[in-house]
Design a protein around this motif. Structure first.
Motif, PDB file in Angstrom:
ATOM      1  N   ILE A  56      -7.379  -4.020   1.144  1.00 17.56           N
ATOM      2  CA  ILE A  56      -8.411  -3.126   1.659  1.00 17.56           C
ATOM      3  C   ILE A  56      -9.736  -3.858   1.576  1.00 17.56           C
ATOM      4  O   ILE A  56     -10.161  -4.256   0.484  1.00 17.56           O
ATOM      5  CB  ILE A  56      -8.500  -1.824   0.825  1.00 17.56           C
ATOM      6  CG1 ILE A  56      -7.121  -1.190   0.682  1.00 17.56           C
ATOM      7  CG2 ILE A  56      -9.496  -0.862   1.430  1.00 17.56           C
ATOM      8  CD1 ILE A  56      -6.485  -0.766   1.964  1.00 17.56           C
ATOM      9  N   ASN A  72     -13.808  -2.862  -5.415  1.00 15.31           N
ATOM     10  CA  ASN A  72     -12.701  -3.712  -5.890  1.00 15.31           C
ATOM     11  C   ASN A  72     -12.199  -4.604  -4.758  1.00 15.31           C
ATOM     12  O   ASN A  72     -11.005  -4.792  -4.603  1.00 15.31           O
ATOM     13  CB  ASN A  72     -11.554  -2.846  -6.410  1.00 15.31           C
ATOM     14  CG  ASN A  72     -11.035  -1.907  -5.350  1.00 15.31           C
ATOM     15  OD1 ASN A  72     -11.792  -1.431  -4.500  1.00 15.31           O
ATOM     16  ND2 ASN A  72      -9.756  -1.613  -5.374  1.00 15.31           N
ATOM     17  N   GLY A  75      -9.162  -4.627  -2.231  1.00 19.55           N
ATOM     18  CA  GLY A  75      -8.231  -3.742  -2.925  1.00 19.55           C
ATOM     19  C   GLY A  75      -6.801  -4.164  -2.615  1.00 19.55           C
ATOM     20  O   GLY A  75      -6.523  -4.699  -1.539  1.00 19.55           O
ATOM     21  N   THR A  76      -5.936  -3.955  -3.564  1.00 15.60           N
ATOM     22  CA  THR A  76      -4.533  -4.357  -3.412  1.00 15.60           C
ATOM     23  C   THR A  76      -3.637  -3.138  -3.283  1.00 15.60           C
ATOM     24  O   THR A  76      -3.656  -2.262  -4.158  1.00 15.60           O
ATOM     25  CB  THR A  76      -4.074  -5.164  -4.643  1.00 15.60           C
ATOM     26  OG1 THR A  76      -4.922  -6.293  -4.782  1.00 15.60           O
ATOM     27  CG2 THR A  76      -2.618  -5.614  -4.487  1.00 15.60           C
ATOM     28  N   ILE A  77      -2.849  -3.080  -2.218  1.00 12.05           N
ATOM     29  CA  ILE A  77      -1.834  -2.033  -2.067  1.00 12.05           C
ATOM     30  C   ILE A  77      -0.478  -2.689  -2.292  1.00 12.05           C
ATOM     31  O   ILE A  77      -0.086  -3.590  -1.545  1.00 12.05           O
ATOM     32  CB  ILE A  77      -1.860  -1.382  -0.668  1.00 12.05           C
ATOM     33  CG1 ILE A  77      -3.289  -0.943  -0.288  1.00 12.05           C
ATOM     34  CG2 ILE A  77      -0.875  -0.208  -0.613  1.00 12.05           C
ATOM     35  CD1 ILE A  77      -3.891   0.098  -1.174  1.00 12.05           C
ATOM     36  N   ASP A  78       0.203  -2.248  -3.347  1.00 12.60           N
ATOM     37  CA  ASP A  78       1.520  -2.798  -3.672  1.00 12.60           C
ATOM     38  C   ASP A  78       2.569  -2.256  -2.712  1.00 12.60           C
ATOM     39  O   ASP A  78       2.484  -1.120  -2.250  1.00 12.60           O
ATOM     40  CB  ASP A  78       1.895  -2.404  -5.107  1.00 12.60           C
ATOM     41  CG  ASP A  78       0.891  -2.926  -6.125  1.00 12.60           C
ATOM     42  OD1 ASP A  78       0.869  -4.137  -6.362  1.00 12.60           O
ATOM     43  OD2 ASP A  78       0.124  -2.108  -6.674  1.00 12.60           O
ATOM     44  N   TYR A  81       4.027   1.143  -3.586  1.00 10.31           N
ATOM     45  CA  TYR A  81       3.124   2.298  -3.731  1.00 10.31           C
ATOM     46  C   TYR A  81       3.392   3.310  -2.623  1.00 10.31           C
ATOM     47  O   TYR A  81       3.426   2.940  -1.444  1.00 10.31           O
ATOM     48  CB  TYR A  81       1.678   1.810  -3.656  1.00 10.31           C
ATOM     49  CG  TYR A  81       0.636   2.899  -3.784  1.00 10.31           C
ATOM     50  CD1 TYR A  81       0.457   3.579  -4.978  1.00 10.31           C
ATOM     51  CD2 TYR A  81      -0.174   3.239  -2.705  1.00 10.31           C
ATOM     52  CE1 TYR A  81      -0.515   4.575  -5.089  1.00 10.31           C
ATOM     53  CE2 TYR A  81      -1.147   4.220  -2.804  1.00 10.31           C
ATOM     54  CZ  TYR A  81      -1.309   4.889  -4.007  1.00 10.31           C
ATOM     55  OH  TYR A  81      -2.265   5.861  -4.117  1.00 10.31           O
ATOM     56  N   GLU A  84      -1.186   8.158  -1.569  1.00  5.65           N
ATOM     57  CA  GLU A  84      -2.195   8.071  -0.514  1.00  5.65           C
ATOM     58  C   GLU A  84      -3.048   6.819  -0.736  1.00  5.65           C
ATOM     59  O   GLU A  84      -3.482   6.546  -1.866  1.00  5.65           O
ATOM     60  CB  GLU A  84      -3.094   9.317  -0.561  1.00  5.65           C
ATOM     61  CG  GLU A  84      -4.183   9.322   0.499  1.00  5.65           C
ATOM     62  CD  GLU A  84      -4.957  10.641   0.521  1.00  5.65           C
ATOM     63  OE1 GLU A  84      -4.844  11.436  -0.441  1.00  5.65           O
ATOM     64  OE2 GLU A  84      -5.674  10.861   1.513  1.00  5.65           O
ATOM     65  N   VAL A  85      -3.276   6.075   0.310  1.00 13.17           N
ATOM     66  CA  VAL A  85      -4.164   4.911   0.218  1.00 13.17           C
ATOM     67  C   VAL A  85      -5.595   5.428   0.093  1.00 13.17           C
ATOM     68  O   VAL A  85      -6.020   6.309   0.850  1.00 13.17           O
ATOM     69  CB  VAL A  85      -4.004   4.001   1.456  1.00 13.17           C
ATOM     70  CG1 VAL A  85      -5.057   2.893   1.448  1.00 13.17           C
ATOM     71  CG2 VAL A  85      -2.600   3.412   1.485  1.00 13.17           C
ATOM     72  N   LYS A  86      -6.304   4.899  -0.880  1.00 15.26           N
ATOM     73  CA  LYS A  86      -7.690   5.326  -1.092  1.00 15.26           C
ATOM     74  C   LYS A  86      -8.615   4.121  -1.084  1.00 15.26           C
ATOM     75  O   LYS A  86      -8.180   2.991  -1.333  1.00 15.26           O
ATOM     76  CB  LYS A  86      -7.814   6.095  -2.404  1.00 15.26           C
ATOM     77  CG  LYS A  86      -7.021   7.398  -2.348  1.00 15.26           C
ATOM     78  CD  LYS A  86      -7.201   8.249  -3.564  1.00 15.26           C
ATOM     79  CE  LYS A  86      -6.427   9.554  -3.364  1.00 15.26           C
ATOM     80  NZ  LYS A  86      -6.360  10.363  -4.564  1.00 15.26           N
TER      81      LYS A  86
HETATM   82  O1  LIG Z   1      -8.250  -0.063  -3.087  1.00 12.99           O
HETATM   83  C1  LIG Z   1      -7.188   0.387  -3.535  1.00 12.99           C
HETATM   84  C2  LIG Z   1      -6.500  -0.237  -4.596  1.00 12.99           C
HETATM   85  C3  LIG Z   1      -5.328   0.324  -5.051  1.00 12.99           C
HETATM   86  N1  LIG Z   1      -4.813   1.456  -4.475  1.00 12.99           N
HETATM   87  C4  LIG Z   1      -3.539   2.002  -4.926  1.00 12.99           C
HETATM   88  C5  LIG Z   1      -2.367   1.250  -4.280  1.00 12.99           C
HETATM   89  C6  LIG Z   1      -1.973   0.243  -5.316  1.00 12.99           C
HETATM   90  O2  LIG Z   1      -0.631  -0.135  -5.167  1.00 12.99           O
HETATM   91  C7  LIG Z   1      -2.255   1.012  -6.593  1.00 12.99           C
HETATM   92  C8  LIG Z   1      -2.524   0.165  -7.786  1.00 12.99           C
HETATM   93  O3  LIG Z   1      -3.598  -0.700  -7.505  1.00 12.99           O
HETATM   94  P1  LIG Z   1      -3.993  -1.872  -8.516  1.00 12.99           P
HETATM   95  O4  LIG Z   1      -2.782  -2.636  -8.921  1.00 12.99           O
HETATM   96  O5  LIG Z   1      -5.131  -2.612  -7.900  1.00 12.99           O
HETATM   97  O6  LIG Z   1      -4.611  -1.040  -9.730  1.00 12.99           O
HETATM   98  P2  LIG Z   1      -4.220  -1.025 -11.266  1.00 12.99           P
HETATM   99  O7  LIG Z   1      -5.463  -0.666 -11.977  1.00 12.99           O
HETATM  100  O8  LIG Z   1      -3.518  -2.310 -11.656  1.00 12.99           O
HETATM  101  O9  LIG Z   1      -3.235   0.216 -11.298  1.00 12.99           O
HETATM  102  P3  LIG Z   1      -1.634   0.222 -11.547  1.00 12.99           P
HETATM  103  O10 LIG Z   1      -1.485   0.100 -13.027  1.00 12.99           O
HETATM  104  O11 LIG Z   1      -1.209   1.526 -10.989  1.00 12.99           O
HETATM  105  O12 LIG Z   1      -1.041  -0.942 -10.799  1.00 12.99           O
HETATM  106  O13 LIG Z   1      -3.405   1.826  -6.315  1.00 12.99           O
HETATM  107  C9  LIG Z   1      -5.460   2.049  -3.416  1.00 12.99           C
HETATM  108  O14 LIG Z   1      -5.022   3.057  -2.853  1.00 12.99           O
HETATM  109  N2  LIG Z   1      -6.628   1.496  -2.969  1.00 12.99           N
END
Ligand SMILES: O=c1ccn([C@H]2C[C@H](O)[C@@H](COP(=O)(O)OP(=O)(O)OP(=O)(O)O)O2)c(=O)[nH]1
Ligand SMILES: [Mg+2]
Length: 139
Positions: A56, A72, A75-78, A81, A84-86
């Motif tokens: 993102i 961020n 942003g990373t969408i796994d 996942y 909802e994408v935010k």
């Molecule tokens: O801009 C973003 C970033 C992440 N996500 C969602 C999808 C992603 O797969 C999940 C986890 O993101 P990330 O790995 O960056 O966050 P984390 O803090 O490591 O959370 P987690 O422990 O859930 O992986 O949150 C979004 O919707 N938008």
């Protein structure tokens, strides 16, 4: 996603665009004061193969004109996942900025995720650089 039938799924605005634009799925206009950050819903969820990730990224027009960017970024969408994408927006500008429903707030690009297996090692192979970094070759 339910309740967002009025919004189209993300699309590329031109044939050669790299990013799929993401729309704000806010029910009411949302205002970001200078320095404020908010998580903005986009109204869609997706599935993709594990070999892919989605990034993102900010839209340059919003960044240039209003100081609006993704905190961020990227942003990373796994791949696994299903929520909802935010989009985590922050207002780095000097004036408040209001986001309306349907407004294109960010873009999504896809990348390949190499299949990497990590393992612990007692020592690392030598290189000329060694542990040098952070500008050690000069500016
Ligand atoms: O801009 C973003 C970033 C992440 N996500 C969602 C999808 C992603 O797969 C999940 C986890 O993101 P990330 O790995 O960056 O966050 P984390 O803090 O490591 O959370 P987690 O422990 O859930 O992986 O949150 C979004 O919707 N938008
Ligand atoms: Mg994570």
């Amino acid at each position: 996603m339910p309740g967002n039938e009025d919004l189209a799924i993300p699309k590329r605005m031109t044939e050669g665009s790299a990013g799929f634009d993401l729309q704000a799925a806010v029910n009411e206009p949302v205002t970001l004061a200078p320095g404020e950050r908010k998580l903005i819903p986009t109204g869609f969820a997706m599935a993709m193969p594990n070999e892919l990730e989605a990034q993102i990224r900010p839209r340059s027009g919003l960044a240039y004109k209003h100081g609006i960017t993704c905190l961020n970024s990227p942003g990373t969408i796994d791949a696994d996942y299903r929520g909802e994408v935010k989009v985590l927006l922050i207002n780095l500008g000097s004036e408040s900025f209001t986001i309306e429903r349907g407004e294109r707030i960010a873009q999504m690009l896809f990348g390949l995720v190499p299949s990497v297996r990590n393992e612990e090692a007692e020592e690392l192979p030598d290189t000329i650089r060694g542990a040098g970094g952070f500008g050690h070759t000069g500016v």
